[in-house]
Design an enzyme around this catalytic site. Structure first.
Site, PDB file in Angstrom:
ATOM      1  N   LYS A  81       3.744   4.638  15.219  1.00  0.00           N
ATOM      2  CA  LYS A  81       2.639   4.618  14.199  1.00  0.00           C
ATOM      3  C   LYS A  81       1.256   3.657  14.901  1.00  0.00           C
ATOM      4  CE  LYS A  81       1.440   2.498   9.595  1.00  0.00           C
ATOM      5  NZ  LYS A  81       1.766   1.825   8.556  1.00  0.00           N
ATOM      6  N   SER A 156       1.531   4.171   3.954  1.00  0.00           N
ATOM      7  CA  SER A 156       0.528   4.098   4.933  1.00  0.00           C
ATOM      8  C   SER A 156       1.023   4.890   6.282  1.00  0.00           C
ATOM      9  CB  SER A 156      -0.462   3.114   5.467  1.00  0.00           C
ATOM     10  OG  SER A 156       0.702   2.050   6.032  1.00  0.00           O
ATOM     11  N   SER A 180       4.795   0.917   2.667  1.00  0.00           N
ATOM     12  CA  SER A 180       4.432   2.061   3.777  1.00  0.00           C
ATOM     13  C   SER A 180       5.478   2.673   4.639  1.00  0.00           C
ATOM     14  CB  SER A 180       3.428   1.569   4.487  1.00  0.00           C
ATOM     15  OG  SER A 180       2.115   1.564   3.656  1.00  0.00           O
TER      16      SER A 180
HETATM   17  N1  GLN Z   1       0.057   1.152  -0.695  1.00  0.00           N
HETATM   18  C1  GLN Z   1       0.060  -0.236  -0.178  1.00  0.00           C
HETATM   19  C2  GLN Z   1      -1.323  -0.710  -0.150  1.00  0.00           C
HETATM   20  O1  GLN Z   1      -2.264  -0.045   0.110  1.00  0.00           O
HETATM   21  C3  GLN Z   1       0.986  -0.447   0.750  1.00  0.00           C
HETATM   22  C4  GLN Z   1       0.363  -0.332   2.239  1.00  0.00           C
HETATM   23  C5  GLN Z   1       1.442  -0.890   3.243  1.00  0.00           C
HETATM   24  O2  GLN Z   1       2.646  -1.199   2.958  1.00  0.00           O
HETATM   25  N2  GLN Z   1       1.072  -0.898   4.463  1.00  0.00           N
HETATM   26  O3  GLN Z   1      -1.565  -1.816   0.375  1.00  0.00           O
END
Ligand code: GLN
Length: 499
Positions: A81, A156, A180
């Site tokens: 990532k 994400s 994410s």
């Molecule tokens: N969807 C969540 C956010 O927007 C989680 C994102 C994540 O775990 N990096 O913060």
């Protein structure tokens, strides 16, 4: 068997065997998958390649293999990532802010996987600074779900999930702050595990919300996740003060161990799985619930028993997370000021104007929104009402889990209330995105390990994941449980048409 199979069909374990048996070289595997990634560039899974660096890593792995060395990841292609800093590839965190950033060092997780001989193919798309649920907040391009390219792959870590699901790479790293790893794994029909907070070093992970961020592997199977996590996890206290001083474990070896009292037909005998009533209510789409219930029936066949439990503060996890995460983000992102790090505006009047212009130009709308919310909830006069209150409820959410673990060994439920949505459907509505995090946020707030295991298909023939949540340091048990399920089912082996 492996000789007849294409590289992109093989998982980590199968590739490792083929490499050790010299049916394939690491260079061949890397070249094959790089070509495939180029063919499917339209998926938006990758943000960067460096073919020369990848092939150098693969050649080094081939030399180690030729010398008789054998480790589970030696020569196996993976990808990271784009939130992990890497010496061999640029690191953008999905943001224009870091468009030209080149790290002088590797993140600990990257370094550990490289030491075990894994070969990195490149960097994978993600929401800007990991803020989002669809990878549509990436400043570069949205990533697409290989099961239906008009839909999001989740986020994400959507680039990681899309790449694994499309067979562009057998395994990838992801990070999970509020879901994410689990949510994109669920949306793309792959397996992903977010370990206990502090289990994997955060050193070299571009920080979003430091008390929540955690790295983990994403792959097709629990077995492959175990191989990666074994390399990734372990203390790094000199470089990450929140890294846990808990000895590294061999999760792959753990998969081979039988539960006490279990039999071949009932490998999960004695396992009590708790079903939080709050996860099975009207808020969850019927197609997702149907797939989750069918998967749970399979766990019962394997010997597990189901008990109803309650996590009464589940609903509060959304406001609590969306106060704490932006608060920490606003602080972490202050370093991107055009001086210490990041884009600098070409023209400005004075220092303050330079900060303003640089940050306005290079941060996307969601990142700016979170910086504003975070700064607000931390400001004098509001700190007690919002931030401190959120921290108090966070503690209660963690206590609810401990109460639940007196009644069960593990918790199960849906990962997300729906299957993957259409690209653009929620882009203009941040709240709709936040609400879709309802089943993943509480685990993160409590710092517990959680995983997503392919469990079937829902509306539009889109994948549905089953979430398993364990108590602290129970990664091995989570992986064992998922592995037992995957030996009895083939959801994780399904591949999207055209890939
Ligand atoms: N969807 C969540 C956010 O927007 C989680 C994102 C994540 O775990 N990096 O913060």
């Amino acid at each position: 068997m492996s000789a007849a199979r294409n590289v992109h069909q093989m998982g980590v374990a199968e590739l490792s065997t083929a490499l050790a048996e010299k049916k394939l070289s690491s260079v061949e595997a890397a070249q094959d998958l790089l070509a495939r990634a180029r063919t499917h560039a339209g998926l938006g899974a990758y943000l960067a390649f460096n073919e020369a660096a990848t092939l150098a890593q693969a050649q080094a792995a081939d030399a180690r293999l030729a010398a008789g060395e054998r480790t589970p990841l030696l020569g196996v292609p993976i990808a990271h990532k784009d939130i992990f800093v890497t010496r061999d590839f640029p690191t953008t965190a999905g943001s224009k802010m870091l468009e030209s950033y080149q790290s002088p060092f590797d993140a600990t997780v990257v370094q550990r996987l490289a030491q075990q001989g894994a070969v990195s193919l490149g960097k994978l798309n993600c929401d800007e600074f990991a803020m989002g649920s669809g990878t549509d907040n990436s400043a570069y391009a949205p990533a697409h779900n290989p099961w239906d390219v008009s839909r999001v792959p989740g986020g994400s870590s959507g680039g990681s999930a899309a790449a694994v699901a499309a067979g562009l790479v057998p395994a990838a790293t992801g990070t999970d702050t509020g879901g994410s790893i689990r949510q994109p794994a669920s949306f793309c029909g792959i397996t992903g595990i977010k370990p206990t907070y502090g289990r994997c070093s955060r050193y070299g992970m571009v920080a979003f919300a430091s008390s929540l961020d955690q790295a983990g592997p994403m792959a097709r199977s629990a077995q492959d996740c175990a191989a990666l996590l074994t390399a990734m996890a372990g203390p790094d206290i000199d470089r990450d003060s929140t890294s846990l001083d808990h000895p590294a474990e061999d999760y792959s070896a753990a998969l081979l161990q039988a539960r006490a009292g279990a039999s071949a037909a009932q490998p999960l005998k004695g396992l009590r799985i708790g079903l939080p009533q709050e996860f099975f209510g009207a808020g969850c789409a019927p197609d997702v619930l149907a797939a989750v219930h069918a998967a749970l029936a399979e766990y019962q066949k394997l010997g597990a028993s189901l008990v109803e439990i309650s996590l009464p503060r589940t609903e509060l996890s959304i406001p609590v997370y969306y106060v704490i995460a932006p608060a920490e983000a606003s602080s972490n992102l202050s370093r991107f000021d055009g001086v210490k790090f990041g884009h600098r505006a070409a023209q400005y009047d004075d220092l303050t104007d330079m900060y303003k212009k640089s940050r306005s130009e290079a941060f996307g709308p969601e990142v700016q929104r979170r910086i504003m919310i975070g700064t607000y909830v931390l400001s004098h006069g509001y700190y007690d009402a919002y931030y401190l209150q959120a921290q108090r409820i966070r503690r209660l959410i963690a206590q609810d889990f401990q109460q639940a673990f007196t009644q069960c060994d593990m918790i199960a439920g849906p990962v997300a209330p729906t299957v993957a949505w259409k690209i653009g459907e929620k882009s203009e509505d941040p709240l709709a995105n936040y609400l879709a995090d309802i089943y993943t946020l509480s685990t993160s707030l409590a710092g517990l390990p959680g995983m997503s295991v392919p469990a079937g298909f829902g509306a539009g023939n889109m994948p549905v994941g089953l979430q398993l949540v364990g108590n602290y340091f129970r990664e091995a048990e989570l992986l064992q449980t998922a592995h037992a399920f995957q030996k009895a089912t083939d959801w994780h082996l399904k591949t999207p048409e055209g890939f």
